[in-house]
Enzyme design. Sequence first.
Site, PDB file in Angstrom:
ATOM      1  N   TYR A   7      46.118  40.876  47.770  1.00 24.76           N
ATOM      2  CA  TYR A   7      46.309  41.249  46.356  1.00 24.76           C
ATOM      3  C   TYR A   7      46.269  42.779  46.320  1.00 24.76           C
ATOM      4  CZ  TYR A   7      44.817  40.705  41.320  1.00 24.76           C
ATOM      5  OH  TYR A   7      44.692  40.708  39.958  1.00 24.76           O
TER       6      TYR A   7
ATOM      7  N   ARG B 257      47.569  35.529  28.921  1.00 23.83           N
ATOM      8  CA  ARG B 257      47.695  36.752  28.134  1.00 23.83           C
ATOM      9  C   ARG B 257      49.088  36.858  27.537  1.00 23.83           C
ATOM     10  NH1 ARG B 257      47.293  41.153  33.160  1.00 23.83           N
ATOM     11  NH2 ARG B 257      49.083  40.379  34.298  1.00 23.83           N
TER      12      ARG B 257
ATOM     13  N   ARG C 292      31.004  48.622  31.198  1.00 25.34           N
ATOM     14  CA  ARG C 292      30.609  49.977  30.813  1.00 25.34           C
ATOM     15  C   ARG C 292      29.614  49.968  29.670  1.00 25.34           C
ATOM     16  NH1 ARG C 292      36.220  51.536  30.996  1.00 25.34           N
ATOM     17  NH2 ARG C 292      36.695  52.046  33.158  1.00 25.34           N
TER      18      ARG C 292
ATOM     19  N   GLU D 203      52.122  34.575  29.204  1.00 25.66           N
ATOM     20  CA  GLU D 203      52.008  34.443  30.655  1.00 25.66           C
ATOM     21  C   GLU D 203      51.203  33.200  31.024  1.00 25.66           C
ATOM     22  OE1 GLU D 203      51.428  38.453  32.184  1.00 25.66           O
ATOM     23  OE2 GLU D 203      50.304  37.607  33.834  1.00 25.66           O
TER      24      GLU D 203
ATOM     25  N   ARG E  23      49.577  31.786  43.674  1.00 28.55           N
ATOM     26  CA  ARG E  23      49.757  31.493  42.264  1.00 28.55           C
ATOM     27  C   ARG E  23      51.071  32.127  41.844  1.00 28.55           C
ATOM     28  NH1 ARG E  23      46.935  27.566  40.372  1.00 28.55           N
ATOM     29  NH2 ARG E  23      46.765  28.447  38.272  1.00 28.55           N
TER      30      ARG E  23
ATOM     31  N   ARG F 121      37.100  43.940  40.475  1.00 26.24           N
ATOM     32  CA  ARG F 121      38.192  44.791  39.986  1.00 26.24           C
ATOM     33  C   ARG F 121      37.899  45.306  38.570  1.00 26.24           C
ATOM     34  NH1 ARG F 121      43.287  44.412  41.963  1.00 26.24           N
ATOM     35  NH2 ARG F 121      44.233  44.342  39.900  1.00 26.24           N
TER      36      ARG F 121
ATOM     37  N   ASP G   4      47.248  46.575  44.751  1.00 21.69           N
ATOM     38  CA  ASP G   4      47.746  47.397  43.655  1.00 21.69           C
ATOM     39  C   ASP G   4      48.859  48.301  44.184  1.00 21.69           C
ATOM     40  OD1 ASP G   4      46.095  46.377  41.679  1.00 21.69           O
ATOM     41  OD2 ASP G   4      44.461  47.762  42.128  1.00 21.69           O
TER      42      ASP G   4
HETATM   43  N1  UDP Z   1      39.695  38.382  34.354  1.00 19.44           N
HETATM   44  C1  UDP Z   1      39.054  37.591  33.422  1.00 19.44           C
HETATM   45  N2  UDP Z   1      39.248  37.849  32.100  1.00 19.44           N
HETATM   46  C2  UDP Z   1      40.053  38.843  31.662  1.00 19.44           C
HETATM   47  C3  UDP Z   1      40.711  39.659  32.622  1.00 19.44           C
HETATM   48  C4  UDP Z   1      40.512  39.394  33.960  1.00 19.44           C
HETATM   49  O1  UDP Z   1      38.338  36.678  33.765  1.00 19.44           O
HETATM   50  O2  UDP Z   1      40.191  38.996  30.437  1.00 19.44           O
HETATM   51  C5  UDP Z   1      39.467  38.083  35.797  1.00 19.44           C
HETATM   52  C6  UDP Z   1      40.550  37.139  36.323  1.00 19.44           C
HETATM   53  O3  UDP Z   1      39.969  36.280  37.272  1.00 19.44           O
HETATM   54  C7  UDP Z   1      41.513  38.102  36.990  1.00 19.44           C
HETATM   55  C8  UDP Z   1      40.576  39.167  37.550  1.00 19.44           C
HETATM   56  O4  UDP Z   1      39.534  39.263  36.569  1.00 19.44           O
HETATM   57  O5  UDP Z   1      42.261  37.481  37.993  1.00 19.44           O
HETATM   58  C9  UDP Z   1      41.219  40.518  37.791  1.00 19.44           C
HETATM   59  O6  UDP Z   1      41.774  40.975  36.586  1.00 19.44           O
HETATM   60  P1  UDP Z   1      42.977  42.029  36.531  1.00 19.44           P
HETATM   61  O7  UDP Z   1      43.121  42.457  35.127  1.00 19.44           O
HETATM   62  O8  UDP Z   1      42.742  43.061  37.576  1.00 19.44           O
HETATM   63  O9  UDP Z   1      44.194  41.074  36.938  1.00 19.44           O
HETATM   64  P2  UDP Z   1      45.778  41.376  37.091  1.00 19.44           P
HETATM   65  O10 UDP Z   1      46.210  42.194  35.908  1.00 19.44           O
HETATM   66  O11 UDP Z   1      45.933  42.063  38.412  1.00 19.44           O
HETATM   67  O12 UDP Z   1      46.336  39.998  37.063  1.00 19.44           O
END
Ligand code: UDP
Length: 382
Positions: A347, A278, A176, A299, A248, A172, A349
């Site tokens: 999961y 986060r 870059r 969170e 979860r 996901r 979007d």
């Molecule tokens: N992830 C991570 N570090 C980050 C952000 C994301 O390891 O700083 C991993 C984590 O396992 C997460 C996955 O990447 O579940 C997908 O991230 P995304 O931001 O798409 O998660 P969402 O916002 O959908 O919870």
Amino acid sequence: MNILCVGAGLSGAVIGRHLAEAGHAVTVVDSRDHVGGNCHTARDADTGVMVHVYGPHIFHTDDAEVWDYVNGFAAFKPYKNRVKATTGGAVYSLPVNLHTINQFFGRTMRPDEARDFITGEQADTSIADPQTFEEQAMRFVGRDLYEAFFKGYTMKQWGCHPSDLPASILKRLPVRFNYDDNYFFHRFQGMPEHGYTAMIEKILDHPALSVRLETVFDRSQAAEYDHVFYSGPLDGWFDYELGRLGYRTLDFQRFTYEGDYQGCAVMNYGEEQVPYTRITEHKHFAPWEEHEGSVCYREFSRAAEPADIPYYPIRQVAEKALLKDYVALAEQAEGVSFVGRLGTYRYLDMDVTIREALDAGRAFLDHVGKGEKAPAFFTAPL
Ligand code: UDP
């Protein structure tokens, strides 16, 4: 026909609207006191901030029809998701981009140099076909970046080691080799000016459609309808008779602040010893608005108990085996189709949810037109 949609989130609203427009009588029920499911937004009375009550939702898509669809029900404001990450006593830019790489390694590399550096000195290119989250990270960014940004975050988010998770979760996130720090690479990205709940209320606003909130569905109600679209948890339909599919859940520690708490909407915490994943500061999701006060969410992620709100389907080997058995049961059920994130245990979007709901509405009408039975799933969950 008389149609029941269980759940007033995106799936129920979009399917319900589609069928109401086609001349069917639609009832949408939801156990909560608001529509919108987990996309629900509400303005905080004290600060005036639009709060993403069940966590942040940013709309992004490459699907022009879905983008036109949502714009038909809400004015969208431009919004780019630019996430920051705190790890090892410094703040970096996410997703991993040239700024992150240069800052992290204390270098001044150009794109080609950074690519050569990551591929030649960091990435484990002996991994030909990464299967797990950890292998995917080791293959594309290498151990140093993996441990700083992904390992701890993922252990907190999923409650297990990244070597037990599929590579698809990390896919996901892009890596870059330029300074583009837009989290998503989709063509269309934005926020509904008045929040998701206002948008979904408008989708549901049709003379042939009635919404009943604070209405707990039980399966005996299905008999009053010609067909049910069920966007609740798949195992819930069957009263969990084979056991529970694992999710979860999230706990939000809400706090307010006078001024600007963190200067951005999303700050991720990569280290395992920081207990939360986060912090989101909700006024930054609406940069066109001005508010003195601020509402933030810390969170925390954990395994969902029966009474918790299910957020992320786990989909590891054990859950997939159980899912297979529930899918077999679902395929025997009469008069019901399972839709959306909870109904198909995926999961999803928001844009994909809407695309699938539009397709399900259309396919259903096709089946009805041909006198055929509607399938249990319009998109296979396995
Ligand atoms: N992830 C991570 N570090 C980050 C952000 C994301 O390891 O700083 C991993 C984590 O396992 C997460 C996955 O990447 O579940 C997908 O991230 P995304 O931001 O798409 O998660 P969402 O916002 O959908 O919870």
